[in-house]
Design an enzyme around this catalytic site. Structure first.
Site, PDB file in Angstrom:
ATOM      1  N   GLU A 203       0.804  -1.218   0.000  1.00 48.71           N
ATOM      2  CA  GLU A 203       0.000   0.000   0.000  1.00 48.71           C
ATOM      3  C   GLU A 203       0.835   1.266   0.000  1.00 48.71           C
ATOM      4  OE1 GLU A 203      -0.243  -2.569   2.175  1.00 48.71           O
ATOM      5  OE2 GLU A 203      -1.022  -1.895   4.119  1.00 48.71           O
ATOM      6  N   ASN A 204       2.119   1.161   0.303  1.00 48.82           N
ATOM      7  CA  ASN A 204       2.961   2.347   0.212  1.00 48.82           C
ATOM      8  C   ASN A 204       3.427   2.632  -1.215  1.00 48.82           C
ATOM      9  OD1 ASN A 204       4.383  -0.083   0.868  1.00 48.82           O
ATOM     10  ND2 ASN A 204       6.244   1.088   1.148  1.00 48.82           N
TER      11      ASN A 204
END
Lengths: 219, 234, 219, 234
Positions: D66-67
């Protein structure tokens, strides 16, 4: 107007007490360490800080928190094994926390930059993080109303800038940089390299210079 | 108020005057001169596009086109023509050093997020409070088409309008209340016409300069109260 | 699962009557002409088409409209000097028009891809395009509630794809491609070149392959 | 229902069984095997990360972090370690051919827009209707921290949970109603535990396989009604 301060201290000199400051980075990747240190040195206080976390160890944002310069954190994940300065302030009731799911944090920052007045999202519906918030059923799903997060200043890190303030990033260090640059009134960027205008391929620019106010090269 | 007293007021306020109405190109030159150095600007289709001919390199203006580009250069000619590089009017254009490309949502986020310093638009009507009507005549058989006009009107920090002051029938396009369908409410900050430059806003309509007419003659053409702008315009 | 059809006709073969089809492009830039021709050939009807315009001249989308295959257009600018087929159908009451400000069109398509249930925007407030829509004052400005535009299929054009379906575009031909790819259940892309996986720099990919279903090379 | 009859039902349904509880790695292997070829997957921090060790190249699975990355490779070692290339757990990772990077809003749009086929998460509790509690113990002195858990729970097409079935105190984490603060409502579709694999959904809780216990013994540990899943699971 875009400017190129000599150093990080000059870059952050205009940050006022009471400002909302977005700080880029996820973990150490993309964290503008030098700009955060300069923010520490410049003395601005009563800050609201927007960051994914709430500081780690004894450096950077953690130090700002320790010194009582941050009155409120807006973040998704304040609790880490080495977030002791935030933990202490929080338990002492000396810092306010607005806890935001990470996707809502990103989308709310994006909304500020994009001129969206608010939006509905399924994230958080039915949870304690939606308590007190407006909800409605849309597309058959419960959704929560979320509002933009604007900032006075963004401190971010990119890989390269050109003379027009266009930015490119590196790998997962990109993270919050582009959306914070768009959401803040004044965006200060630390980069590893400044190239002449025309030195970045127009197809690969991630943040156009319109979102950038100050660029400072950090060794 | 006599013509003379009104002109004295204008003179006292430092109002600029020229002795004849401005042509389209002279008006475009004037708008170009008024854009602050370093600005990010979107020029609407039609007359506003002329402004780009008069921007000076030392002004360091960056042009935005809503179909996904910052750093747009002049219209393309000859071998420069590239079907993948067009402006919002679908005219082939060129790319300047420092240009960037982005998709439509990112491009309109620039407009809607308040990041453009100025957009310059044509208009059917502008109201005394800065309402803009420029997308639809309201004729019942007209096919409505809005494009990016509402986003520009609502999003840019300053909205400059370029238009002739009067219709062919001699009716003022600067009006008390727009009768054409609105594009945006209270968004126009300046109106550049062949006969005068007007500043619109909460304080009413101020005249910054006149072209070939006195303030009083202008007042006779325009159905909203006019005052002379304070000396420091620009 | 990503597939690589032999030709455009195979690529569009699954499009059903009654589908909502997004078609990329702004002017001729980024228009997937070959895919539109294939959509014409495949016979699908009762289509709702999402495009910035409503067809030009006697080709592509204009031809689909002429042949009565489009029951509804969602677009920002249907009226052009050569949009005679749309004009005729519209005046005959044989086509429905949902007119959307271009930025709302882009943002509503983006919202569909991003899982946003609806959003408030100042664009259109106080105008006839906001009639009947919910409004509220946010951040001191009148704003209009807008909802996402989802699609069954997107037909778009990109410059290159790799074996994972990652896409890069060219200049202003990028326009609606990336947001339509994300908003549609099934995204079909025509490209000039397919390169081996690993042949596109991960930093410059505009549309990640997760948004792409079919890639067809067009000469 | 007797143990025998219940087991006969399980047998009739083709329920799979193994003779002892599964360890964390065996469970990770099982989850990995269950992921359909070509899927886009996000593996949560902690136990779910183990799944990546058992994904086979021929499955052609693309991992999302998700980063801001798709096409994440295994954990980086030695010279591969690059501070600019980390996963959501802030561990250095590697990049596979066909990877791509994007900013945080674009990354969460992938999750929130329903584009991930599967996410695998740990949990404190899962309810019979698929409610998930995995972010907060609810202890009054605990500092709450949510990260991307709610976005993953709400956004992925399928949410798989990996957890031990029982707490250290022997209490079932599969519950009628979660007592811990919720992460998402009705989002969990499968629960992989050391003692059984459960399918959750509107039809109640079905058992797909058991590890070292009978269905009846499992029922004794779990306070929600269990039925054997139809033969075609997987």
């Amino acid at each position: 107007m875009l400017n190129f301060p000599e150093n990080v201290n000059e870059a952050v000199a205009g940050i006022q007490d009471g400002s909302t400051v977005m700080i880029g980075g996820f973990g150490n990747a993309g964290q503008p360490f030098e700009l955060i240190d300069a923010l520490m040195d410049c003395g601005a206080k009563d800050l609201t800080v927007v960051n994914n976390n709430a500081g780690q160890g004894d450096q950077g944002l953690a130090l700002l928190i320790k010194e009582g310069r941050v009155k409120k954190m807006i973040c998704s994940f304040p609790r880490q094994s080495d977030s002791w300065h935030f933990d202490a302030k929080y338990h002492a009731g000396e810092i306010e926390l607005e806890l935001v799911p990470q996707g809502n944090l990103a989308e709310r920052i994006r909304a500020a930059g994009a001129g969206i007045g608010g939006f509905f999202t399924p994230t958080g519906y039915g949870t304690m993080l939606a308590e007190g918030k407006e909800t409605r059923i849309l597309d058959g799903r419960g959704q929560v109303f979320e509002t933009p997060i604007h900032a006075d200043v963004a401190l971010i890190k990119a890989l390269k800038a050109d003379g027009k303030g266009n930015l490119v990033y590196r790998k997962t260090a990109r993270n919050f940089g582009p959306i914070m640059a768009a959401a803040a009134k004044h965006t200060i960027v630390q980069v590893s390299e400044i190239v002449p205008t025309g030195g970045l391929d127009p197809e690969i620019i991630v943040t156009p210079g319109i979102y950038v106010n100050s660029i400072v090269k950090v060794a | 108020m006599s013509v003379q007293s009104n002109d004295q007021a204008a003179l006292a306020a430092g109002i600029r005057k020229s002795d004849k109405p401005l042509g389209r190109n002279d008006l475009a030159r004037l708008v170009a001169r008024d854009i602050k150095p370093g600005s990010f600007v979107n020029l609407g289709i039609g007359q506003p596009t002329l402004v780009s001919n008069y921007l000076q390199p030392e002004q360091n203006i960056t042009l935005h086109t809503e179909n996904g580009m910052l750093g747009m250069g002049p219209e393309a000619t000859g071998d420069q023509i590239d079907g993948d590089l067009i402006n919002a009017g679908k005219i082939p254009v060129t790319e300047l050093p420092g240009a960037s490309y982005f998709h439509h949502a990112d491009s309109f986020a620039i407009m809607r997020g308040g990041h453009l310093d100025i957009c310059v638009l044509g208009a059917f009507q502008v109201s005394a409070t800065g309402d803009l009507a420029n997308w639809h005549t309201g004729a019942p058989d007209a096919i409505p088409a809005v494009g990016g006009a509402m986003d520009l009107a609502t999003g840019a920090k300053d909205v400059f309008v370029m238009m002739t002051l009067l219709t062919r029938e001699g009716v003022s396009k600067l009006v008390e209340t727009c009768t054409y369908p609105l594009t945006g409410i209270g968004c126009v900050t300046r109106v550049y016409t062949d006969k005068a430059v007007f500043l619109t806003g909460p304080g009413g309509v101020q005249v910054r300069e006149t072209f070939g007419c006195t303030l009083e003659e202008l007042q006779d053409m325009v159905p909203v109260p006019l005052t002379a702008a304070p000396a420091v315009g620009g």
